[in-house]
Write an enzyme that holds these catalytic residues in place. Sequence first.
Site, mmCIF file in Angstrom:
data_model
loop_
_atom_site.group_PDB
_atom_site.id
_atom_site.type_symbol
_atom_site.label_atom_id
_atom_site.label_comp_id
_atom_site.label_asym_id
_atom_site.label_seq_id
_atom_site.Cartn_x
_atom_site.Cartn_y
_atom_site.Cartn_z
ATOM 1 N N PRO A 31 46.706 16.794 56.284
ATOM 2 C CA PRO A 31 47.774 15.794 56.192
ATOM 3 C C PRO A 31 47.348 14.609 55.332
ATOM 4 O O PRO A 31 46.165 14.249 55.277
ATOM 5 C CB PRO A 31 47.949 15.336 57.650
ATOM 6 C CG PRO A 31 47.243 16.340 58.497
ATOM 7 C CD PRO A 31 46.156 16.905 57.641
ATOM 8 N N TYR A 86 34.432 9.820 58.713
ATOM 9 C CA TYR A 86 35.649 10.641 58.836
ATOM 10 C C TYR A 86 35.772 11.617 57.659
ATOM 11 O O TYR A 86 36.073 12.803 57.853
ATOM 12 C CB TYR A 86 36.851 9.697 58.884
ATOM 13 C CG TYR A 86 38.189 10.334 59.180
ATOM 14 C CD1 TYR A 86 38.551 10.688 60.480
ATOM 15 C CD2 TYR A 86 39.124 10.541 58.160
ATOM 16 C CE1 TYR A 86 39.798 11.235 60.753
ATOM 17 C CE2 TYR A 86 40.377 11.079 58.425
ATOM 18 C CZ TYR A 86 40.710 11.420 59.724
ATOM 19 O OH TYR A 86 41.951 11.959 59.978
ATOM 20 N N ILE A 123 39.404 11.489 65.854
ATOM 21 C CA ILE A 123 39.350 10.026 65.979
ATOM 22 C C ILE A 123 38.896 9.412 64.651
ATOM 23 O O ILE A 123 38.328 10.113 63.808
ATOM 24 C CB ILE A 123 38.365 9.554 67.084
ATOM 25 C CG1 ILE A 123 36.938 10.072 66.810
ATOM 26 C CG2 ILE A 123 38.830 9.962 68.464
ATOM 27 C CD1 ILE A 123 35.865 9.413 67.666
ATOM 28 N N CYS A 151 43.216 20.007 66.661
ATOM 29 C CA CYS A 151 43.924 18.802 66.194
ATOM 30 C C CYS A 151 43.296 17.515 66.737
ATOM 31 O O CYS A 151 43.615 16.428 66.275
ATOM 32 C CB CYS A 151 45.394 18.907 66.605
ATOM 33 S SG CYS A 151 46.437 17.599 65.989
ATOM 34 N N ALA A 152 42.379 17.633 67.709
ATOM 35 C CA ALA A 152 41.762 16.427 68.271
ATOM 36 C C ALA A 152 40.973 15.703 67.188
ATOM 37 O O ALA A 152 40.264 16.345 66.400
ATOM 38 C CB ALA A 152 40.839 16.794 69.434
ATOM 39 N N GLN A 186 37.429 8.480 51.220
ATOM 40 C CA GLN A 186 38.213 7.253 51.378
ATOM 41 C C GLN A 186 37.291 6.095 51.738
ATOM 42 O O GLN A 186 36.430 6.230 52.619
ATOM 43 C CB GLN A 186 39.291 7.454 52.470
ATOM 44 C CG GLN A 186 40.057 6.212 52.881
ATOM 45 C CD GLN A 186 40.905 5.619 51.761
ATOM 46 O OE1 GLN A 186 41.257 6.298 50.791
ATOM 47 N NE2 GLN A 186 41.226 4.343 51.854
ATOM 48 N N GLN A 224 35.475 5.225 55.152
ATOM 49 C CA GLN A 224 35.558 6.402 56.026
ATOM 50 C C GLN A 224 34.489 7.445 55.679
ATOM 51 O O GLN A 224 34.780 8.646 55.612
ATOM 52 C CB GLN A 224 36.942 7.056 55.931
ATOM 53 C CG GLN A 224 38.051 6.239 56.582
ATOM 54 C CD GLN A 224 39.309 7.053 56.837
ATOM 55 O OE1 GLN A 224 39.683 7.902 56.037
ATOM 56 N NE2 GLN A 224 39.967 6.801 57.950
HETATM 57 P P1 NDP Z 1 46.349 10.699 67.762
HETATM 58 O O1 NDP Z 1 45.363 9.625 68.036
HETATM 59 O O2 NDP Z 1 47.762 10.499 68.151
HETATM 60 O O3 NDP Z 1 45.847 12.061 68.404
HETATM 61 C C1 NDP Z 1 44.517 12.410 68.424
HETATM 62 C C2 NDP Z 1 44.255 13.210 69.660
HETATM 63 O O4 NDP Z 1 42.862 13.571 69.719
HETATM 64 C C3 NDP Z 1 44.575 12.460 70.928
HETATM 65 O O5 NDP Z 1 45.653 13.122 71.553
HETATM 66 C C4 NDP Z 1 43.314 12.547 71.774
HETATM 67 O O6 NDP Z 1 43.563 13.039 73.051
HETATM 68 C C5 NDP Z 1 42.500 13.620 71.067
HETATM 69 N N1 NDP Z 1 41.063 13.367 71.245
HETATM 70 C C6 NDP Z 1 40.345 12.333 70.780
HETATM 71 N N2 NDP Z 1 39.064 12.448 71.191
HETATM 72 C C7 NDP Z 1 38.986 13.592 71.923
HETATM 73 C C8 NDP Z 1 37.945 14.255 72.614
HETATM 74 N N3 NDP Z 1 36.686 13.793 72.627
HETATM 75 N N4 NDP Z 1 38.233 15.408 73.262
HETATM 76 C C9 NDP Z 1 39.479 15.895 73.268
HETATM 77 N N5 NDP Z 1 40.523 15.320 72.636
HETATM 78 C C10 NDP Z 1 40.265 14.171 71.976
HETATM 79 O O7 NDP Z 1 46.224 10.981 66.212
HETATM 80 P P2 NDP Z 1 47.085 11.877 65.222
HETATM 81 O O8 NDP Z 1 48.079 12.678 65.968
HETATM 82 O O9 NDP Z 1 47.516 11.024 64.136
HETATM 83 O O10 NDP Z 1 45.941 12.850 64.635
HETATM 84 C C11 NDP Z 1 45.838 14.215 64.954
HETATM 85 C C12 NDP Z 1 44.872 14.873 63.986
HETATM 86 O O11 NDP Z 1 45.379 14.758 62.660
HETATM 87 C C13 NDP Z 1 43.487 14.238 63.975
HETATM 88 O O12 NDP Z 1 42.504 15.239 63.843
HETATM 89 C C14 NDP Z 1 43.515 13.379 62.730
HETATM 90 O O13 NDP Z 1 42.236 13.162 62.202
HETATM 91 C C15 NDP Z 1 44.374 14.215 61.822
HETATM 92 N N6 NDP Z 1 44.997 13.461 60.743
HETATM 93 C C16 NDP Z 1 45.882 12.458 61.029
HETATM 94 C C17 NDP Z 1 46.462 11.765 59.986
HETATM 95 C C18 NDP Z 1 47.446 10.694 60.215
HETATM 96 O O14 NDP Z 1 47.851 10.101 59.211
HETATM 97 N N7 NDP Z 1 47.892 10.403 61.420
HETATM 98 C C19 NDP Z 1 46.127 12.063 58.588
HETATM 99 C C20 NDP Z 1 45.209 13.134 58.413
HETATM 100 C C21 NDP Z 1 44.669 13.795 59.480
HETATM 101 P P3 NDP Z 1 43.945 12.144 74.361
HETATM 102 O O15 NDP Z 1 44.210 10.748 73.898
HETATM 103 O O16 NDP Z 1 45.116 12.854 74.914
HETATM 104 O O17 NDP Z 1 42.762 12.234 75.236
#
Ligand code: NDP
Length: 248
Positions: free
Chosen positions: A184, A154, A92, A89-90, A148, A151
């Site tokens: 999503p 992405y 950016i 799920c990680a 998109q 992006q």
């Molecule tokens: P958040 O930014 O809330 O969560 C993303 C998480 O990724 C963070 O908790 C962060 O961890 C982690 N992360 C980022 N870089 C790294 C790294 N190098 N190593 C380990 N962990 C990392 O975003 P969302 O909850 O919205 O997104 C979660 C997933 O869902 C993502 O993959 C996103 O692309 C996908 N998504 C989201 C959508 C949306 O509308 N929100 C739509 C479609 C897909 P921490 O900060 O704890 O270090």
Amino acid sequence: MGNKVALVTGGLGGIGSEISRKLSSNGYTVVATTFNKEIEKSDEWIVAQKKAGYDFLVEEADVTSFEACGEMVKRVEDTVGPVEILVNCAGITRDGFLKNMDESNWDAVLSTNLDGVFNMTKSVLDFMLSRQSGRIINISSVNGQRGQFGQTNYSAAKAGMHGFTMALAQEVARKGITVNSVSPGYIATNMVMAIDEEIRNDLVSQIPMQRMGKPTEIANTVGFLASDQADYITGANIPVNGGLFTSF
Ligand code: NDP
């Protein structure tokens, strides 16, 4: 805590937190992973979740580092238990038109969102193969399906996750392991709320259901894919997008 382990990368994030809660409610011991080295932030999250009735473990690993992922997975296997479920799920975003995108923004998105899936999956796969059992669930995106504006990085990474999912699903189907992705649409987390309000309103107006999704709606889908009810589903992508993009 249950004795079956679910590992959720980005587990402290907006969507990851709800996935962690869902899997915990379904009886898994959940290890949520973070890249954030500030111990206080993880502690705050653990305490807040505990208040809400959830008991989580947190591990730190940068998903862009193959070595860090391998070490972290081994640590979890040795000290917590067998990883039955991996949720990648990680993720950016580093948005910008390709014309203006520098290499670092391309690399950061590809290495976190796509290499990260390889690094984590490769690290758990031998353990799952040895047990002939496992579930791998990749959180992709509607924008990996349809592309998109702004992006390219992405969309490429998230589309790459689909290819990875379909290919690996075939490789391990006879080994008791399923591999699926969830895509999503726009979900109201910090990642999306960081988008300029005007652009966000415009995005919502394009969604047939006229609203953003909730993190729980993604978590419910992950919970289903992780359950016995989804035994025969592999190599699939489940869109959860309010009708924003439809296909078959
Ligand atoms: P958040 O930014 O809330 O969560 C993303 C998480 O990724 C963070 O908790 C962060 O961890 C982690 N992360 C980022 N870089 C790294 C790294 N190098 N190593 C380990 N962990 C990392 O975003 P969302 O909850 O919205 O997104 C979660 C997933 O869902 C993502 O993959 C996103 O692309 C996908 N998504 C989201 C959508 C949306 O509308 N929100 C739509 C479609 C897909 P921490 O900060 O704890 O270090």
